[in-house]
Design a protein around this motif. Structure first.
Motif, PDB file in Angstrom:
ATOM      1  N   HIS A 299     -37.290  71.256-109.800  1.00 53.82           N
ATOM      2  CA  HIS A 299     -35.865  71.171-109.433  1.00 53.82           C
ATOM      3  C   HIS A 299     -35.336  69.742-109.597  1.00 53.82           C
ATOM      4  N   ASN A 300     -36.223  68.740-109.405  1.00 53.85           N
ATOM      5  CA  ASN A 300     -35.744  67.356-109.580  1.00 53.85           C
ATOM      6  C   ASN A 300     -35.528  67.008-111.043  1.00 53.85           C
ATOM      7  N   GLY A 301     -36.406  67.496-111.920  1.00 54.03           N
ATOM      8  CA  GLY A 301     -36.216  67.255-113.356  1.00 54.03           C
ATOM      9  C   GLY A 301     -34.915  67.893-113.830  1.00 54.03           C
TER      10      GLY A 301
ATOM     11  N   LEU B 165     -38.709  69.323-121.039  1.00 52.00           N
ATOM     12  CA  LEU B 165     -39.928  69.974-121.536  1.00 52.00           C
ATOM     13  C   LEU B 165     -40.774  70.436-120.358  1.00 52.00           C
ATOM     14  N   GLU B 166     -41.063  71.717-120.310  1.00 52.97           N
ATOM     15  CA  GLU B 166     -41.808  72.289-119.181  1.00 52.97           C
ATOM     16  C   GLU B 166     -43.055  73.001-119.671  1.00 52.97           C
ATOM     17  N   ARG B 167     -44.194  72.694-119.028  1.00 51.94           N
ATOM     18  CA  ARG B 167     -45.454  73.286-119.480  1.00 51.94           C
ATOM     19  C   ARG B 167     -45.592  74.766-119.119  1.00 51.94           C
TER      20      ARG B 167
ATOM     21  N   THR C 137     -44.158  79.485-103.990  1.00 56.86           N
ATOM     22  CA  THR C 137     -44.553  78.196-103.387  1.00 56.86           C
ATOM     23  C   THR C 137     -43.549  77.825-102.288  1.00 56.86           C
ATOM     24  N   SER C 138     -42.527  76.977-102.579  1.00 56.88           N
ATOM     25  CA  SER C 138     -41.583  76.660-101.496  1.00 56.88           C
ATOM     26  C   SER C 138     -40.829  77.932-101.128  1.00 56.88           C
ATOM     27  N   TYR C 139     -40.424  78.031 -99.867  1.00 58.70           N
ATOM     28  CA  TYR C 139     -39.899  79.319 -99.404  1.00 58.70           C
ATOM     29  C   TYR C 139     -38.675  79.212 -98.505  1.00 58.70           C
ATOM     30  N   ILE C 140     -38.375  78.019 -98.003  1.00 57.19           N
ATOM     31  CA  ILE C 140     -37.175  77.849 -97.159  1.00 57.19           C
ATOM     32  C   ILE C 140     -36.397  76.649 -97.691  1.00 57.19           C
TER      33      ILE C 140
ATOM     34  N   SER D 227     -34.242  73.879 -96.699  1.00 57.47           N
ATOM     35  CA  SER D 227     -33.689  73.215 -95.516  1.00 57.47           C
ATOM     36  C   SER D 227     -33.047  71.885 -95.873  1.00 57.47           C
ATOM     37  N   MET D 228     -33.381  71.342 -97.034  1.00 62.77           N
ATOM     38  CA  MET D 228     -32.936  69.965 -97.269  1.00 62.77           C
ATOM     39  C   MET D 228     -32.207  69.769 -98.586  1.00 62.77           C
ATOM     40  N   LEU D 229     -31.863  70.877 -99.257  1.00 67.70           N
ATOM     41  CA  LEU D 229     -31.185  70.719-100.549  1.00 67.70           C
ATOM     42  C   LEU D 229     -29.876  69.965-100.318  1.00 67.70           C
TER      43      LEU D 229
ATOM     44  N   ASN E 232     -40.848  64.015-114.305  1.00 70.70           N
ATOM     45  CA  ASN E 232     -40.714  64.807-113.073  1.00 70.70           C
ATOM     46  C   ASN E 232     -42.107  65.114-112.494  1.00 70.70           C
ATOM     47  N   CYS E 233     -43.146  64.675-113.209  1.00 65.56           N
ATOM     48  CA  CYS E 233     -44.503  64.935-112.727  1.00 65.56           C
ATOM     49  C   CYS E 233     -44.837  63.919-111.639  1.00 65.56           C
ATOM     50  N   ASP E 234     -45.891  64.221-110.880  1.00 63.46           N
ATOM     51  CA  ASP E 234     -46.228  63.300-109.789  1.00 63.46           C
ATOM     52  C   ASP E 234     -46.746  61.980-110.359  1.00 63.46           C
TER      53      ASP E 234
ATOM     54  N   GLY F 165     -49.196  72.309-111.449  1.00 64.71           N
ATOM     55  CA  GLY F 165     -49.273  70.929-111.940  1.00 64.71           C
ATOM     56  C   GLY F 165     -49.199  69.883-110.845  1.00 64.71           C
ATOM     57  N   LEU F 166     -49.567  70.262-109.603  1.00 66.93           N
ATOM     58  CA  LEU F 166     -49.519  69.314-108.482  1.00 66.93           C
ATOM     59  C   LEU F 166     -50.879  68.636-108.354  1.00 66.93           C
ATOM     60  N   THR F 167     -50.951  67.360-108.666  1.00 64.93           N
ATOM     61  CA  THR F 167     -52.243  66.663-108.577  1.00 64.93           C
ATOM     62  C   THR F 167     -52.821  66.815-107.173  1.00 64.93           C
TER      63      THR F 167
ATOM     64  N   ILE G  53     -48.165  69.045-102.117  1.00 64.87           N
ATOM     65  CA  ILE G  53     -46.877  69.721-102.310  1.00 64.87           C
ATOM     66  C   ILE G  53     -45.701  68.741-102.386  1.00 64.87           C
ATOM     67  N   PHE G  54     -45.934  67.500-101.970  1.00 67.61           N
ATOM     68  CA  PHE G  54     -44.850  66.505-101.988  1.00 67.61           C
ATOM     69  C   PHE G  54     -45.070  65.414-103.038  1.00 67.61           C
ATOM     70  N   HIS G  55     -46.009  65.587-103.960  1.00 68.12           N
ATOM     71  CA  HIS G  55     -46.342  64.556-104.969  1.00 68.12           C
ATOM     72  C   HIS G  55     -46.816  63.269-104.291  1.00 68.12           C
TER      73      HIS G  55
HETATM   74  C1  LIG Z   1     -46.820  75.866-101.330  1.00 69.05           C
HETATM   75  C2  LIG Z   1     -45.585  75.016-101.200  1.00 69.05           C
HETATM   76  C3  LIG Z   1     -44.679  75.276-100.190  1.00 69.05           C
HETATM   77  C4  LIG Z   1     -43.547  74.476-100.048  1.00 69.05           C
HETATM   78  N1  LIG Z   1     -42.589  74.808 -99.134  1.00 69.05           N
HETATM   79  C5  LIG Z   1     -41.415  74.157 -99.125  1.00 69.05           C
HETATM   80  C6  LIG Z   1     -40.295  74.658 -98.408  1.00 69.05           C
HETATM   81  O1  LIG Z   1     -40.350  75.743 -97.827  1.00 69.05           O
HETATM   82  N2  LIG Z   1     -39.146  73.932 -98.426  1.00 69.05           N
HETATM   83  C7  LIG Z   1     -39.033  72.756 -99.121  1.00 69.05           C
HETATM   84  O2  LIG Z   1     -37.969  72.138 -99.097  1.00 69.05           O
HETATM   85  N3  LIG Z   1     -40.075  72.275 -99.854  1.00 69.05           N
HETATM   86  C8  LIG Z   1     -41.237  72.971 -99.883  1.00 69.05           C
HETATM   87  N4  LIG Z   1     -42.263  72.548-100.691  1.00 69.05           N
HETATM   88  C9  LIG Z   1     -42.166  71.249-101.358  1.00 69.05           C
HETATM   89  C10 LIG Z   1     -41.258  71.291-102.562  1.00 69.05           C
HETATM   90  O3  LIG Z   1     -41.322  72.548-103.192  1.00 69.05           O
HETATM   91  C11 LIG Z   1     -41.642  70.209-103.569  1.00 69.05           C
HETATM   92  O4  LIG Z   1     -41.811  68.970-102.930  1.00 69.05           O
HETATM   93  C12 LIG Z   1     -40.571  70.069-104.645  1.00 69.05           C
HETATM   94  O5  LIG Z   1     -40.214  71.337-105.141  1.00 69.05           O
HETATM   95  C13 LIG Z   1     -41.041  69.173-105.771  1.00 69.05           C
HETATM   96  O6  LIG Z   1     -40.072  69.238-106.796  1.00 69.05           O
HETATM   97  P1  LIG Z   1     -40.147  68.341-108.099  1.00 69.05           P
HETATM   98  O7  LIG Z   1     -39.076  68.815-108.996  1.00 69.05           O
HETATM   99  O8  LIG Z   1     -40.136  66.910-107.733  1.00 69.05           O
HETATM  100  O9  LIG Z   1     -41.576  68.624-108.721  1.00 69.05           O
HETATM  101  P2  LIG Z   1     -42.282  69.960-109.209  1.00 69.05           P
HETATM  102  O10 LIG Z   1     -41.625  71.151-108.628  1.00 69.05           O
HETATM  103  O11 LIG Z   1     -43.731  69.764-108.938  1.00 69.05           O
HETATM  104  O12 LIG Z   1     -42.014  69.985-110.766  1.00 69.05           O
HETATM  105  C14 LIG Z   1     -42.772  69.259-111.690  1.00 69.05           C
HETATM  106  C15 LIG Z   1     -42.766  70.045-112.986  1.00 69.05           C
HETATM  107  O13 LIG Z   1     -43.458  69.319-113.986  1.00 69.05           O
HETATM  108  C16 LIG Z   1     -44.180  70.259-114.776  1.00 69.05           C
HETATM  109  N5  LIG Z   1     -45.228  69.549-115.495  1.00 69.05           N
HETATM  110  C17 LIG Z   1     -46.358  68.996-114.997  1.00 69.05           C
HETATM  111  N6  LIG Z   1     -47.074  68.434-115.980  1.00 69.05           N
HETATM  112  C18 LIG Z   1     -46.379  68.629-117.119  1.00 69.05           C
HETATM  113  C19 LIG Z   1     -46.619  68.285-118.478  1.00 69.05           C
HETATM  114  N7  LIG Z   1     -47.716  67.622-118.847  1.00 69.05           N
HETATM  115  N8  LIG Z   1     -45.701  68.642-119.414  1.00 69.05           N
HETATM  116  C20 LIG Z   1     -44.578  69.330-119.073  1.00 69.05           C
HETATM  117  N9  LIG Z   1     -44.317  69.689-117.789  1.00 69.05           N
HETATM  118  C21 LIG Z   1     -45.205  69.337-116.826  1.00 69.05           C
HETATM  119  C22 LIG Z   1     -44.701  71.238-113.747  1.00 69.05           C
HETATM  120  O14 LIG Z   1     -45.129  72.457-114.340  1.00 69.05           O
HETATM  121  C23 LIG Z   1     -43.471  71.393-112.866  1.00 69.05           C
HETATM  122  O15 LIG Z   1     -42.630  72.401-113.346  1.00 69.05           O
HETATM  123  C24 LIG Z   1     -43.364  73.373-100.900  1.00 69.05           C
HETATM  124  C25 LIG Z   1     -44.256  73.149-101.959  1.00 69.05           C
HETATM  125  C26 LIG Z   1     -45.356  73.972-102.119  1.00 69.05           C
HETATM  126  C27 LIG Z   1     -46.293  73.744-103.267  1.00 69.05           C
END
Ligand SMILES: Cc1cc2nc3c(=O)[nH]c(=O)nc-3n(C[C@H](O)[C@H](O)[C@H](O)COP(=O)(O)OP(=O)(O)OC[C@H]3O[C@@H](n4cnc5c(N)ncnc54)[C@H](O)[C@@H]3O)c2cc1C
Length: 541
Positions: A18-20, A37-39, A61-64, A66-68, A302-304, A468-470, A474-476
């Protein structure tokens, strides 16, 4: 619509979390050509809705929500792109083994009345504490939608940032400073013991404030969650908002992708970036798994941080002290997710017969602070606790479009499991974890084991492999004080820029951190745009 495939893009975003997607939309809105680009085969990262049995869709994965951030919802017109949320009411609900189910109603007066059944003293204290927490959260709120201050007293910029931060706290009293410091550094358990007499009341607060983090409730630094959860969220900027997303969490990222596409963003799925190419200290291009090179004037990852800097950028391009700091980021778990399709609705003992479907949606199974503390202790030594803390959301009660008539969806978050197991591996222990979750739920909702039609267990290893979460974090990166604000992802590099010119971090590993907020994506795009406007990238690549 802007041109589809190009020989060079103004910006390439690695990952469609969602951040990307948020960053992409803001950059395109400013007129840049943007490629995402998404894997995986779908966009959304860990904010997705996926089918786990025919016709049964789950926020895997995320399900509520609360902070968007309200800014992101409004500026990218997500409602026009199909985003709809309904407030969780109760926001939290804790069933106890004595058959008492305690709802935390969204309306404060109603919540106070409910809590007065447990303790009149605690109910009165709840109102005072709520006012205090909301006031303190308002001091922190503005920091979330901008790069953290540059703490560098050797530069003019550093001093002006410090001055700007100081001004934000104009009017704060000595007492409030002391409170703020104790929330940032103190333990949730001690805060609750000091304020409340009833174990049930303390458990209500526990039930929402350490999710995804390392540390039992008595560990210093755990009180910070109390403030994080009171930052405003949702369309109406409510402090402490909790929302069910209609269509599951994937509706957020579908809306972001649609908003981006409308602005000209090109999105490609099922393409893995293996390398970010750097020449002369500047990011030039990305190389895909199949060897294809795509050039970009700037690149946002957008990766960790560990995935970005330890896997995609050649070590020779990064300073040794930076790499050392990145390697030290605390991640390793500590959570899992188990998703169910059920043939009947779970019946949690003690639920009022008059409760509406929405009121039968949210159940957090954690009996006490001591239970949680013991659970973390076991997990931290690499074992799967026999007694688990499980957060259950019967999402089909909030949104009946998720499953066909007669089927029910329950999504369960498991707090405190290790990434590294002391014995064996997660491939052999996956079903054991699933069984323990079912066993725990059965103590509260005895009809569940017999109603399971499908079960999906996502261990920390699955979160790493599939999403793709190292290390499954869940929070990178853990949300602990030394990994927040000007120290996120590492000290000295908290403003989305990185040691590689033209390479930015736009995911949850950057300030202000994890959760579905859109804040790192929006902040990173704005920072990159400021640099873009200075003309830094015009002749690049
Ligand atoms: C089990 C779980 C429950 C959670 N529950 C909640 C909740 O209820 N409420 C809440 O607010 N947050 C929740 N979170 C946390 C929240 O979902 C994440 O912190 C947030 O979504 C991270 O978003 P992001 O866009 O930064 O990264 P990500 O969502 O991790 O996106 C990174 C993207 O990069 C892609 N990627 C990785 N490597 C590559 C590559 N080499 N090439 C191309 N693409 C690549 C991945 O596939 C992924 O799509 C939860 C997370 C998890 C895992």
């Amino acid at each position: 619509m802007r041109n589809a495939s190009k020989s060079i893009y103004d910006a390439i975003i690695v990952g469609a979390g969602h951040n990307g997607l948020t960053a992409a939309a803001y950059l395109a809105r400013a007129g840049l050509s943007v490629l995402v680009l998404e894997r995986r085969e779908i966009v959304g990262g860990c904010c997705v809705t996926e089918e786990i049995a025919p016709g049964c869709r789950v926020s895997t994965t995320s399900y509520i929500a609360s902070m968007l951030r309200p800014e992101v919802i409004a500026e990218l017109q997500l409602a026009q792109h199909g985003l709809r949320m309904i407030p969780c009411d109760p926001a939290i609900q804790v069933p106890f083994l004595d058959g008492h189910v305690v709802p935390w109603w969204a309306d404060r007066e109603k919540a106070k009345k409910e809590f007065a059944r447990i303790s009149v003293r605690d109910a009165n204290r709840f109102v005072e504490v709520d006012d205090q927490l909301k006031k303190l959260a308002r001091y922190l709120q503005p920091f979330f939608m901008e790069p953290p201050p540059e703490i560098d007293t050797s530069s003019l910029k550093g001093w002006s940032d410090l001055f700007r931060v100081g001004k934000r706290f104009r009017g704060i009293s000595n007492t409030e400073i002391a409170q703020l410091v104790s929330f940032l550094t103190g333990s949730l358990g001690e805060f609750l013991d000091h304020n409340y007499e009833s174990e049930k009341m303390k458990t209500m607060f526990l039930a929402n404030n350490v999710y995804g983090k390392h540390g039992g409730p008595y560990q210093p630094g755990t009180a910070i969650g109390l403030l994080f959860h009171l930052l405003s969220g949702g369309e109406h900027e409510l402090q402490g908002f909790y929302g069910h997303v209609i269509g599951g969490m994937g509706s957020i990222t579908q809306a972001l992708a649609a908003a981006g596409k409308r602005l000209g963003v090109e999105i490609r799925t099922s393409v893995q970036v293996s390398q970010i190419e750097v020449r002369g200290g500047r990011a030039q291009s990305v190389v895909l798994d199949d060897g294809t090179e795509i050039r970009g004037r700037m690149i946002l990852s957008n990766c960790d941080p560990k995935r970005t800097f330890l896997k995609m950028v050649a070590a020779r391009e990064l300073p040794e002290d930076f790499l050392f700091a990145v390697r030290g980021i605390k991640m390793d778990g500590p959570c899992a997710k188990v998703n169910f399709v059920l043939a009947e609705e779970p019946r949690f003992t003690g639920t009022s017969p008059s409760a509406t479907a929405l009121e039968r949606t949210f159940y957090t199974l954690v009996p006490s602070l001591e239970f949680a503390e013991r659970c973390y202790d076991i997990a931290k030594f690499g074992e799967i606790p026999e007694e688990l803390w499980v957060d259950c959301v019967v999402s089909s009660n909030a949104d009946d479009s998720l499953a066909p008539a007669g089927k029910h969806i329950m999504t369960c978050f498991v707090q405190y499991v290790p990434y590294k197991l002391r014995e064996g591996d997660w491939d052999e222990k996956r079903e054991l974890l699933g069984d323990r979750v079912v066993q725990k739920i059965a103590e509260y909702a005895p009809n569940v084991p017999g109603a399971i039609v499908a079960r999906q267990v996502l261990t920390p290893l699955d979160l790493e492999r599939t999403y793709g979460l190292t290390e499954g974090n869940i929070f990178h990166g853990d949300l602990r004080l030394e990994q927040l604000f000007f120290m996120r992802p590492v000290a000295g590099w908290a403003r989305y820029r990185t040691p590689v010119k033209g390479l930015y971090l736009c995911g949850a590993g950057a300030h202000p951190g994890g959760g579905v907020t859109g804040a790192p994506g929006r902040n990173a795009a704005r920072q990159a745009l400021r640099d873009w406007k200075k003309g830094t990238f015009k002749q690049a690549a």
